[in-house]
Design an enzyme around this catalytic site. Structure first.
Site, mmCIF file in Angstrom:
data_model
loop_
_atom_site.group_PDB
_atom_site.id
_atom_site.type_symbol
_atom_site.label_atom_id
_atom_site.label_comp_id
_atom_site.label_asym_id
_atom_site.label_seq_id
_atom_site.Cartn_x
_atom_site.Cartn_y
_atom_site.Cartn_z
ATOM 1 N N GLY A 273 0.801 -1.230 0.000
ATOM 2 C CA GLY A 273 0.000 0.000 0.000
ATOM 3 C C GLY A 273 0.829 1.272 0.000
ATOM 4 C CG LEU B 100 5.080 -3.932 -5.356
ATOM 5 C CD1 LEU B 100 6.003 -4.435 -4.278
ATOM 6 C CD2 LEU B 100 4.609 -2.543 -5.018
ATOM 7 C CG LEU C 84 7.186 -15.357 -10.674
ATOM 8 C CD1 LEU C 84 7.022 -13.995 -10.011
ATOM 9 C CD2 LEU C 84 8.236 -15.278 -11.775
ATOM 10 C CB CYS D 170 3.917 -13.105 -2.240
ATOM 11 S SG CYS D 170 3.525 -11.389 -1.960
ATOM 12 C CD GLN E 83 5.275 -21.683 3.294
ATOM 13 O OE1 GLN E 83 6.450 -21.845 2.997
ATOM 14 N NE2 GLN E 83 4.756 -22.114 4.422
HETATM 15 C C1 UDX Z 1 0.029 -7.471 2.690
HETATM 16 C C2 UDX Z 1 0.007 -8.948 2.467
HETATM 17 O O1 UDX Z 1 1.213 -9.489 2.925
HETATM 18 C C3 UDX Z 1 -0.158 -9.265 1.023
HETATM 19 O O2 UDX Z 1 -0.365 -10.605 0.799
HETATM 20 C C4 UDX Z 1 -1.334 -8.634 0.562
HETATM 21 O O3 UDX Z 1 -1.399 -8.906 -0.799
HETATM 22 C C5 UDX Z 1 -1.325 -7.161 0.857
HETATM 23 O O4 UDX Z 1 -1.115 -6.929 2.232
HETATM 24 P P1 UDX Z 1 2.081 -5.906 2.646
HETATM 25 O O5 UDX Z 1 1.765 -4.529 2.234
HETATM 26 O O6 UDX Z 1 3.433 -6.411 2.288
HETATM 27 O O7 UDX Z 1 1.119 -6.941 1.987
HETATM 28 O O8 UDX Z 1 1.740 -6.125 4.206
HETATM 29 P P2 UDX Z 1 2.077 -5.211 5.436
HETATM 30 O O9 UDX Z 1 3.378 -4.542 5.225
HETATM 31 O O10 UDX Z 1 1.884 -6.029 6.665
HETATM 32 O O11 UDX Z 1 0.951 -4.069 5.376
HETATM 33 C C6 UDX Z 1 -0.395 -4.249 5.662
HETATM 34 C C7 UDX Z 1 -0.837 -3.044 6.487
HETATM 35 O O12 UDX Z 1 -2.254 -3.081 6.637
HETATM 36 C C8 UDX Z 1 -0.246 -2.984 7.899
HETATM 37 O O13 UDX Z 1 0.451 -1.780 8.082
HETATM 38 C C9 UDX Z 1 -1.466 -3.063 8.828
HETATM 39 O O14 UDX Z 1 -1.334 -2.310 10.007
HETATM 40 C C10 UDX Z 1 -2.562 -2.545 7.920
HETATM 41 N N1 UDX Z 1 -3.892 -2.968 8.337
HETATM 42 C C11 UDX Z 1 -4.164 -4.277 8.549
HETATM 43 C C12 UDX Z 1 -4.879 -2.006 8.503
HETATM 44 O O15 UDX Z 1 -4.640 -0.809 8.332
HETATM 45 N N2 UDX Z 1 -6.127 -2.431 8.858
HETATM 46 C C13 UDX Z 1 -6.428 -3.738 9.106
HETATM 47 O O16 UDX Z 1 -7.554 -4.066 9.450
HETATM 48 C C14 UDX Z 1 -5.410 -4.693 8.952
HETATM 49 C C1 UDX Z 2 7.337 -11.659 -5.570
HETATM 50 C C2 UDX Z 2 7.037 -11.582 -7.063
HETATM 51 O O1 UDX Z 2 8.271 -11.606 -7.798
HETATM 52 C C3 UDX Z 2 6.243 -10.341 -7.392
HETATM 53 O O2 UDX Z 2 5.842 -10.383 -8.759
HETATM 54 C C4 UDX Z 2 5.008 -10.293 -6.512
HETATM 55 O O3 UDX Z 2 4.275 -9.105 -6.744
HETATM 56 C C5 UDX Z 2 5.369 -10.364 -5.044
HETATM 57 O O4 UDX Z 2 6.142 -11.553 -4.818
HETATM 58 P P1 UDX Z 2 9.108 -10.581 -3.950
HETATM 59 O O5 UDX Z 2 8.541 -11.522 -2.941
HETATM 60 O O6 UDX Z 2 9.293 -9.168 -3.575
HETATM 61 O O7 UDX Z 2 8.215 -10.583 -5.264
HETATM 62 O O8 UDX Z 2 10.549 -11.120 -4.356
HETATM 63 P P2 UDX Z 2 11.155 -12.028 -5.510
HETATM 64 O O9 UDX Z 2 12.207 -11.261 -6.183
HETATM 65 O O10 UDX Z 2 10.147 -12.672 -6.353
HETATM 66 O O11 UDX Z 2 11.894 -13.144 -4.640
HETATM 67 C C6 UDX Z 2 11.161 -14.054 -3.833
HETATM 68 C C7 UDX Z 2 12.103 -15.052 -3.207
HETATM 69 O O12 UDX Z 2 12.645 -15.918 -4.186
HETATM 70 C C8 UDX Z 2 13.310 -14.417 -2.502
HETATM 71 O O13 UDX Z 2 13.587 -15.098 -1.308
HETATM 72 C C9 UDX Z 2 14.436 -14.603 -3.496
HETATM 73 O O14 UDX Z 2 15.705 -14.623 -2.893
HETATM 74 C C10 UDX Z 2 14.058 -15.947 -4.098
HETATM 75 N N1 UDX Z 2 14.623 -16.168 -5.443
HETATM 76 C C11 UDX Z 2 14.259 -15.350 -6.463
HETATM 77 C C12 UDX Z 2 15.485 -17.230 -5.653
HETATM 78 O O15 UDX Z 2 15.800 -17.985 -4.741
HETATM 79 N N2 UDX Z 2 15.968 -17.434 -6.927
HETATM 80 C C13 UDX Z 2 15.632 -16.637 -7.983
HETATM 81 O O16 UDX Z 2 16.115 -16.887 -9.103
HETATM 82 C C14 UDX Z 2 14.741 -15.552 -7.736
#
Ligand code: UDX
Ligand code: UDX
Length: 531
Positions: A58, A204, A268, A317, A319
């Site tokens: 966000g 992203l 991926l 994401c 898992q």
């Molecule tokens: C999260 C999830 O990990 C991802 O799978 C999903 O697609 C989008 O939300 P991310 O932005 O990486 O992604 O999570 P996080 O950094 O934890 O941010 C979520 C935010 O939402 C937190 O800051 C939390 O406080 C907020 N939140 C959660 C609210 O404002 N209201 C709620 O009821 C619950």
């Molecule tokens: C992922 C997706 O790439 C993105 O499109 C989606 O929106 C969110 O989830 P992210 O989790 O930020 O993005 O990281 P990513 O670069 O995909 O890596 C995920 C994990 O895979 C990391 O632990 C990385 O180290 C590992 N990885 C990635 C490998 O072990 N080998 C590779 O070749 C690429």
């Protein structure tokens, strides 16, 4: 003359007014036609956006929208006061290259961060929801299904406070047909208000979030197929059109958009598990996984990305989304399909435990009381995020064998590392305010030290585990490190970033994922682990 045609193209919120200006010159009053550009945003209603959830998704997403659409007001709201305070400070709550610059350019102008969730939701035309969707910890679907508690409470709050029509955008990754459930909650309390739900998943990657948002490979928008749904899609498309070319904006039905996001992450992750499975075979056969990757990458049908063998994938994401996919398959009676995707996670778990076994067995079958330096804790480089990082499982595995860990990561705080190592598996993706406050109450961390740099971490250590591919680690003076370590000195490179030849010249015993294994390690593994 039609002056309008001669004028440069301007933002749709900018208009010009014709006025007459009286100028005194050469003792005469001259009357000039004068065009004044003026923004009419004060006169007609400005578009307002509200992003619920100021997290990794966000925060950067809404900040980039604000940057690219100066005529749109963007409010990012969150229930966590500490997160919002951090967004309003000089030290943002998340580290992303370029993010600080984006935020500084817009904050206080058309971008605000606030905890006044209800007011901004009520005032917005379009509401983006990016709240957590963790894996369910208990009850039906526990361990697999997405927990939609936070989404549901966001939807209920929207229904409670809104007094005008809204577009609600799913930014969070959600199970297929979540929009249906959200629609039902909103419709139930609609008070005559019309809601359109769109699915606009975010693709992203952390570490490159700003770049990915500024130059996305695609923007996916799913909506209802009726005219109102199409109109809502167009409104969202118009926002992205400020900086994304039309051919990159894909529109689909809502279920396709929801499923595409899950499928994208599953594909991926599957690629990483495939190359990691190959890495085990490489070690057993004397092949080199980096050479196999290179050969594969030259096949245009395969391509070069996501072929780096590693200690395992992590991040918030992969898992979670695969488990979610598995659950959906099972709910639809597709057992074989569910088992197929489950295997991606099994190979990932296998890779992490294989790494731990390799460390323990190489070091004479025990690491009890031995100092092991762990370099890197984040789930990948250039981020401070530790959610589902393979380092957690590897560290816990080593601690389980009574190792003493000295951990160094350039970006992850000591408190975060300790919190991660003391949390159970299901707490990791819940909002920060619901996680344990401090690591002090946690047990089992007596053998964990957090070091200030790589040299402190490795001093007097018996072995080094590289768990994140930080560029900084490539520049370490390994001769100095070797001189300060216990002998024999081991390096276990879980990211294949070090020069194995050079390390062996110095005197290290080296294991690098997917590379031919030194005789020493091979013997110890063969005698210790029944692979
Ligand atoms: C999260 C999830 O990990 C991802 O799978 C999903 O697609 C989008 O939300 P991310 O932005 O990486 O992604 O999570 P996080 O950094 O934890 O941010 C979520 C935010 O939402 C937190 O800051 C939390 O406080 C907020 N939140 C959660 C609210 O404002 N209201 C709620 O009821 C619950
Ligand atoms: C992922 C997706 O790439 C993105 O499109 C989606 O929106 C969110 O989830 P992210 O989790 O930020 O993005 O990281 P990513 O670069 O995909 O890596 C995920 C994990 O895979 C990391 O632990 C990385 O180290 C590992 N990885 C990635 C490998 O072990 N080998 C590779 O070749 C690429």
């Amino acid at each position: 003359m039609d002056c309008r045609a001669a004028l440069p193209a301007h933002d749709t919120d900018t208009a010009f007014l014709l006025s007459w200006v009286l100028v005194f010159s050469d003792n005469k009053f001259l009357l000039f036609e004068h065009f004044i550009f003026t923004t009419i945003s004060n006169q007609r209603k400005m578009v307002k956006l509200c992003g619920i959830g100021a997290g990794y998704v966000g925060g950067p997403t809404m900040a980039v929208i604000a940057l690219k659409c100066p005529s749109i007001e963007v409010a990012v709201v969150d229930i966590s006061q500490s997160r919002i305070s951090a967004w309003n400070s000089d030290k943002l709550p998340i580290y992303e290259p370029g993010l600080e610059n984006v935020v500084k350019q817009c904050r206080g102008k058309n971008l605000i961060f606030s905890t006044d969730v209800e007011r901004h939701v009520q005032e917005a035309d379009i509401i983006f929801v990016s709240v957590n969707t963790p894996t369910k910890a208990r009850g039906l679907g526990a361990g697999k299904a997405a927990d939609l508690t936070y989404w549901e409470s966001a939807a209920r709050m929207i229904a409670d406070v809104c007094t005008s029509d809204k577009i609600v955008v799913e930014k969070s990754t959600v199970p297929v047909r979540t929009a249906e459930a959200i629609e039902q909650i909103l419709a139930h309390k609609s008070k005559g208000i019309k809601y359109q739900i769109l699915s606009n998943p975010e693709f992203l990657s952390e570490g490159t979030a700003v770049q990915d948002l500024l130059e996305p490979d695609r923007v996916l928008i799913g909506g209802n197929e009726g005219p109102e749904g199409q109109e809502a899609i167009k409104k969202l498309k118009d926002i992205y059109a400020h900086w994304v070319s039309e051919d990159k904006i894909i529109t689909t039905n809502i279920w396709s958009a929801e499923l595409s996001k899950l499928a994208d992450n599953a594909f991926l992750a599957q690629r990483i598990s495939s190359i990691n499975a190959m890495s085990a075979l490489c070690e057993a056969t004397g092949a080199q996984v980096s050479q196999v990757s290179l050969a594969l990458s030259k096949n245009p049908k395969i391509g070069p990305r996501f072929l780096n063998a590693s200690v395992g994938f992590g991040g918030s994401c992969f898992q979670k989304d695969i488990l979610n996919l598995v659950y959906i398959c099972e709910c639809n009676g597709l057992v074989e399909v569910a088992n197929y995707w489950k295997q991606v996670i099994k190979v990932n778990d296998y890779q992490k435990s294989r790494f731990v076994q390799r460390v323990v067995s190489s070091m004479f079958n025990t690491v009890s009381g031995k100092k092991i330096a762990v370099l890197g804790f984040a789930f990948k480089k250039d981020t401070s995020d530790t959610r589902k990082t393979p380092a957690i499982d590897v560290c816990k595995g080593l601690l389980g064998d009574d190792a003493c860990l000295s951990i160094y990561d350039p970006r992850v705080s000591a408190d975060q590392i300790k919190k991660d190592l003391s949390m159970n598996n299901v707490q990791w993706d819940h909002p920060i305010h619901l996680q344990p406050l401090s690591s002090s109450s946690s047990n089992g961390l007596e053998h964990v030290d957090i070091a200030e740099d790589a040299y402190e971490a490795t001093k007097d250590a018996h072995g080094i585990c590289i768990l994140t591919e930080w560029d900084e680690f490539k520049g370490i003076d390994f001769q100095r490190v070797f001189d300060d370590m216990q002998k024999p000195a081991f390096v276990f490179d879980g990211r294949n970033i070090l020069d194995v030849g050079k390390l062996r010249e110095i005197g290290f015993i080296v294991y690098s994922i997917g590379s031919p294994v030194e005789q020493w390690l091979n013997n110890s593994v063969n005698s210790a682990v029944p692979f």
